[in-house]
Scaffold this motif. Structure first.
Motif, mmCIF file in Angstrom:
data_model
loop_
_atom_site.group_PDB
_atom_site.id
_atom_site.type_symbol
_atom_site.label_atom_id
_atom_site.label_comp_id
_atom_site.label_asym_id
_atom_site.label_seq_id
_atom_site.Cartn_x
_atom_site.Cartn_y
_atom_site.Cartn_z
ATOM 1 N N THR A 225 -1.548 -2.510 68.452
ATOM 2 C CA THR A 225 -1.873 -3.657 69.242
ATOM 3 C C THR A 225 -2.435 -3.248 70.473
ATOM 4 O O THR A 225 -1.848 -2.365 71.094
ATOM 5 C CB THR A 225 -0.811 -4.800 69.099
ATOM 6 N N THR A 226 -3.098 -4.548 71.062
ATOM 7 C CA THR A 226 -3.341 -4.356 72.798
ATOM 8 C C THR A 226 -2.880 -5.728 73.116
ATOM 9 O O THR A 226 -2.778 -6.544 72.463
ATOM 10 C CB THR A 226 -4.830 -4.252 72.967
ATOM 11 N N PHE A 227 -2.484 -5.824 74.425
ATOM 12 C CA PHE A 227 -2.071 -6.766 75.211
ATOM 13 C C PHE A 227 -3.139 -7.802 75.509
ATOM 14 O O PHE A 227 -2.946 -8.952 75.508
ATOM 15 C CB PHE A 227 -1.240 -6.376 76.447
ATOM 16 N N ASN A 233 -9.504 -12.710 74.607
ATOM 17 C CA ASN A 233 -8.785 -12.057 75.522
ATOM 18 C C ASN A 233 -7.115 -12.067 75.425
ATOM 19 O O ASN A 233 -6.418 -12.034 76.420
ATOM 20 C CB ASN A 233 -9.203 -12.402 76.843
ATOM 21 N N TRP A 234 -6.757 -12.308 74.088
ATOM 22 C CA TRP A 234 -5.467 -12.417 73.854
ATOM 23 C C TRP A 234 -4.756 -11.083 73.146
ATOM 24 O O TRP A 234 -3.874 -11.382 72.477
ATOM 25 C CB TRP A 234 -5.033 -13.559 73.113
ATOM 26 N N GLY A 235 -5.650 -10.110 73.043
ATOM 27 C CA GLY A 235 -5.212 -8.836 72.588
ATOM 28 C C GLY A 235 -5.935 -8.775 70.939
ATOM 29 O O GLY A 235 -6.281 -9.783 70.311
ATOM 30 N N ILE A 236 -5.573 -7.686 70.477
ATOM 31 C CA ILE A 236 -6.039 -7.385 69.189
ATOM 32 C C ILE A 236 -5.096 -6.541 68.289
ATOM 33 O O ILE A 236 -4.176 -6.010 68.884
ATOM 34 C CB ILE A 236 -7.154 -6.567 69.090
ATOM 35 N N VAL A 237 -5.275 -6.376 67.007
ATOM 36 C CA VAL A 237 -4.539 -5.557 66.011
ATOM 37 C C VAL A 237 -5.639 -4.511 65.659
ATOM 38 O O VAL A 237 -6.796 -5.102 65.259
ATOM 39 C CB VAL A 237 -3.941 -6.367 64.897
ATOM 40 N N PHE A 238 -5.206 -3.251 65.734
ATOM 41 C CA PHE A 238 -6.591 -2.470 65.354
ATOM 42 C C PHE A 238 -5.885 -1.333 64.328
ATOM 43 O O PHE A 238 -4.811 -1.279 64.166
ATOM 44 C CB PHE A 238 -6.888 -1.600 66.580
ATOM 45 N N ARG A 239 -6.940 -0.655 63.716
ATOM 46 C CA ARG A 239 -6.591 0.402 63.004
ATOM 47 C C ARG A 239 -7.591 1.486 63.441
ATOM 48 O O ARG A 239 -8.577 1.543 63.703
ATOM 49 C CB ARG A 239 -7.090 0.136 61.391
ATOM 50 N N LEU A 240 -6.774 2.797 63.359
ATOM 51 C CA LEU A 240 -7.581 4.157 63.760
ATOM 52 C C LEU A 240 -7.311 5.066 62.599
ATOM 53 O O LEU A 240 -6.074 5.473 62.434
ATOM 54 C CB LEU A 240 -7.085 4.411 65.201
ATOM 55 N N SER A 241 -8.352 5.280 62.279
ATOM 56 C CA SER A 241 -8.461 6.520 61.093
ATOM 57 C C SER A 241 -8.536 7.799 61.924
ATOM 58 O O SER A 241 -9.506 8.177 62.435
ATOM 59 C CB SER A 241 -9.318 6.248 60.054
ATOM 60 N N VAL A 242 -7.571 8.831 61.566
ATOM 61 C CA VAL A 242 -7.628 10.001 62.031
ATOM 62 C C VAL A 242 -7.468 11.262 61.064
ATOM 63 O O VAL A 242 -7.287 12.644 61.257
ATOM 64 C CB VAL A 242 -6.310 10.380 62.956
ATOM 65 N N GLY A 243 -7.986 10.864 59.830
ATOM 66 C CA GLY A 243 -8.325 12.056 58.919
ATOM 67 C C GLY A 243 -6.901 12.174 58.104
ATOM 68 O O GLY A 243 -7.008 13.393 57.445
ATOM 69 N N LEU A 244 -5.935 11.569 58.127
ATOM 70 C CA LEU A 244 -4.621 11.929 57.590
ATOM 71 C C LEU A 244 -4.595 11.297 56.056
ATOM 72 O O LEU A 244 -4.969 10.111 55.988
ATOM 73 C CB LEU A 244 -3.332 11.372 58.509
#
Length: 323
Positions: A225-227, A233-244
């Motif tokens: 998440t981000t603040f 401008n109230w933040g987000i939920v994110f997904r990051l794929s790093v190949g695992l």
């Protein structure tokens, strides 16, 4: 919940000295204060523990205090289940606080049995923008990385959250500074790679200032998440794929023969086999993300594996079969 069934935690303030406590509470609600910080002259035992505790493989609890210690820049401590506290390290013990200061986040015990964490400030660059460190259970600390080592702090600054050790053995974390904050990967030897810099676009639609720790889902991806930032401008939920790749996770991570164990994963429908370190177990597929099983007779500590139509999934941590 810990190995004895009770819950352990910290308060950032309060207690007899107003500088925080460590407590134990039973499932029925009986609370015991185990340690009151700043009980020693000069608060050498630490003050204001902001983060939670981790129960290590040795049964003791390890944690950080944001302030206090010999140099008033925070500590790392060990505490027995009965409440005997030992200060393992006081930050800012090196000139210019090159070893870091003000540990805000909890520790994580890695597969090498050492503990890894971050400090919000300090470091070897004179910028005071934080560090990543390793510490042994005996208190030997190694600074693995000092943030803002790159021009413009493109490697990030001011890490506020805990690290996680992912299934590839590397550690992943976030920084709140360095423009809009970052997601990074760091090896156990201290080689750091910036994976994403937030607020890369006008208006920060990808978010800004990640303050919390990442989690790795059983599909292999990282989530966080981000603040602030995002469409409103109230933040987000994110997904990051790093190949695992995908994996399975057992809950709990230890048990006696015959104990009920839930296995969480992704695309578990149609599973044909569950084994504990090679010993087959009887199981029931409850949903595409959950299997119920019991620890089979003859099982030994080791990797739990689930065979599915799409392949074999291994546990992200060894399952301990208690005698």
């Amino acid at each position: 919940m810990t190995s004895n069934g009770d819950l352990y935690g910290t308060t950032i303030a309060g207690g007899a000295n107003g500088d925080g406590t460590i407590f134990k509470i039973t499932p029925s609600g009986i609370l015991t204060t185990l340690h009151t910080f700043c009980s020693q002259s000069g608060c050498t035992d630490g003050a204001y523990p902001n983060a939670g505790l981790v129960q290590a493989a040795d049964g003791n609890f390890y944690g950080t205090a944001y302030q206090g210690g010999t140099n008033s820049a925070g500590t790392i401590f060990k505490m027995t289940p009965s409440g005997a506290l030992t200060t393992l390290y006081s930050f800012c013990s090196q000139s210019g606080c090159a070893d870091g200061s003000y540990p805000f986040a909890p520790l994580v015990q890695a597969t090498d049995d050492n503990f890894y964490g971050t400090t919000f400030s300090g470091g070897a660059n004179g910028t005071g923008t934080g560090t990543v460190f390793k510490i042994t259970s005996g208190g030997a600390l190694t600074t693995l990385y000092s943030f803002c080592s790159q021009s413009g702090c493109t490697d990030g600054a001011y890490p506020q959250a805990a690290l996680i050790q992912a299934t590839d053995g590397n550690f992943y974390g976030t920084t709140t500074g360095g423009s809009g904050g970052t997601v990074f990967k760091i090896t156990a030897s201290g080689a750091l790679t910036t994976l994403h810099s937030f607020c890369a676009q006008s208006g920060c639609p990808d978010g800004v200032t990640p303050q919390a720790a990442l989690v790795q889902d059983t599909n292999g991806a990282l989530y966080g998440t981000t603040f602030q930032g995002g469409a409103y401008n109230w933040g987000i939920v994110f997904r990051l794929s790093v190949g695992l790749g995908p994996f399975v996770e057992t809950r709990p991570t230890s048990g006696d023969v015959g104990a009920v164990v839930n296995i969480e994963g992704t695309n578990l429908t149609g599973a044909t086999s569950v084994s504990f370190n090679g010993t087959a177990a009887v199981f029931n597929v409850l949903s595409s993300s959950l299997i119920s099983t019991t620890v089979p007779a003859g099982a030994t500590s080791g990797t739990v594996q689930v065979v599915t139509p799409s392949g074999t999934l291994s546990g992200n941590a060894p399952f301990q079969v208690r005698p």
